[in-house]
Design a protein around this motif. Sequence first.
Motif: not given
Lengths: 472, 116
Positions: A1-2, A4-5
């Motif tokens: 997730m990190k 992608a962010a």
Amino acid sequence: MKKAALIIISLVLLFSLFSGCAVNSGISGFSEKGESFFAGFGKCEIKIPDYEPLYIAGYRNGYEITGVLDPLYSRAVALSVGGKTIVAVAVDCVGLVSGTVNDIKREMKKNPLLSEVEITVSATHTHAGIDTMGLWGKVAEDGKSPAFMEAVKASAVAAAVAAASDMREGSLYFSKASVKELLYDSRMPKAYDENVYQIRFEPSDGVAGFRIINLGAHAEALRSENTLASPDYPAHTGKYIFEKTGDEYIYFAGALGGLIYTKMQKDANGVELAPTENVKKTGERIGAALLSVTEERKLSPTLSFATVSVTLPIENNTFVALRALGVLENEFVYNGAGKLGVSAKSRLSLLRIGEVTAALVPGELFPELAYGLPEFTEFYPVNGRVKNPKTFKEILNTDEFLVFGLTDDEIGYIVPPNDFLLHESSPYLEEARDGYGRNHYEETNSLSPHTAGLIAKALEELAASPFMSKRG
Amino acid sequence: MKSINGRSLVFSAVFFLIISVLPVAMIKLIGFLFTDEVASVLLQLTDSFTVPPFAVSLLLAAIFYLFNAKKEARKWQKAVFYPVFCLISFAVSLLLTTVNGVPVFVVLKAAVEVFI
């Protein structure tokens, strides 16, 4: 997730960074040689609406017109050699900023006759015209009439289409006449071009042609108390020439900054004429000077054009405020340049018709930046240590060239850096007075002290471009 | 890779909308009070979706999401961080908002030059 962010954040940052950058487009143009010139002329009256407040442009705020002395026109000439065409339009108004010019060009490009041609749009800088920049309405309010602006745009397009539809084969002749005794320079140093120039088109079919007239003087023979709309003296020069020869005219204002204008004319008893008589006599004297020419130079059928986008830093707080208020419609970019970080996106062009070169400048150029100072001129600039950029004369390597001012934009005065002085506590709001007691009004209507240098640099690039270095 | 936190995503979207639209709405409201032209004000609201303010608002919303999705954040951190972050985000967005194409911070810079 990190991850992608992080990717999203990086992309967004890159996007935001590049979206704020000003990118100068390169030089474009053409250079052509042919057997003969083809040229056309068109004009269209600007319909003046009678239901909106219309302000006289050039002097003071909230000064409404009370009538029409002479009709306002858009005039256009189309010049073509070897299949390459340029259409030059001149509108009877104080100035057209880049936003308006680009609107006009977009409309023109929709017409099949104009879609493939180069177009320039100039203002004749009449001070008896109707506000087309927004600066002369009530204070801090937009002085432009939407209906009048639409009429200006429509007439410019119609004139250009008419010129492009009127192409005839013929010859061009260049000449000049001195009008020194008519001109006055209100700011030191006394430096200006004393000549009025003309390029005369003589069609091969024997009918009347047209004349491109170029003079570096403010069109304000009607003076500041006038409330009647008029193109000022160019209309009377044109009328005089038309009556004597049948030729139409188009007028381009030259290097008129700082501040060149025409003297008041006097009657037989030495009494100054009324402004409505003064404008007529001034125009007629310029017309007579042009018709008195005995030596004309036939121009070779070559046509070259080079144009480049220039970004000029804006340090004038008033310009920024007026842009934010929606009054000025110059194209702006935020590029971090200058004290305020914003620049005007403008345009500079060079046109060579046969052996004659014209610099198409987006504002009111001080003549000394074009021609330098006359010999033996005694002048002490306020910034003696600052070096002015190369003059146009040095860059173009010729004594004889034309300046078509207020073309494709109106960025205000283009002031020599060595005499640029701002008011200490109210820069760009109040005019400064230097140690010699001289007023520095023009600086309040300028973008910054950097403009002249950037214009000269862009002109050097244009002059060195393949379109100009290659002789047709 | 962790799954998307739906609640945080909704919060971030609301946050994004607020910081990208509210400053423009405020400026237009001020303009409205002076100009009295409702149609023009509504039209100019679209200014909010210009870059870079749009891009920066999106970036701030993404940061907001990352912090919001961190469940282990302590209460005091949330209590201090969110108000400060929101305030800074709003200020940044306001300064980047354009008025007739001119960023607010440029107008302020020009005003400071004149008055100070």
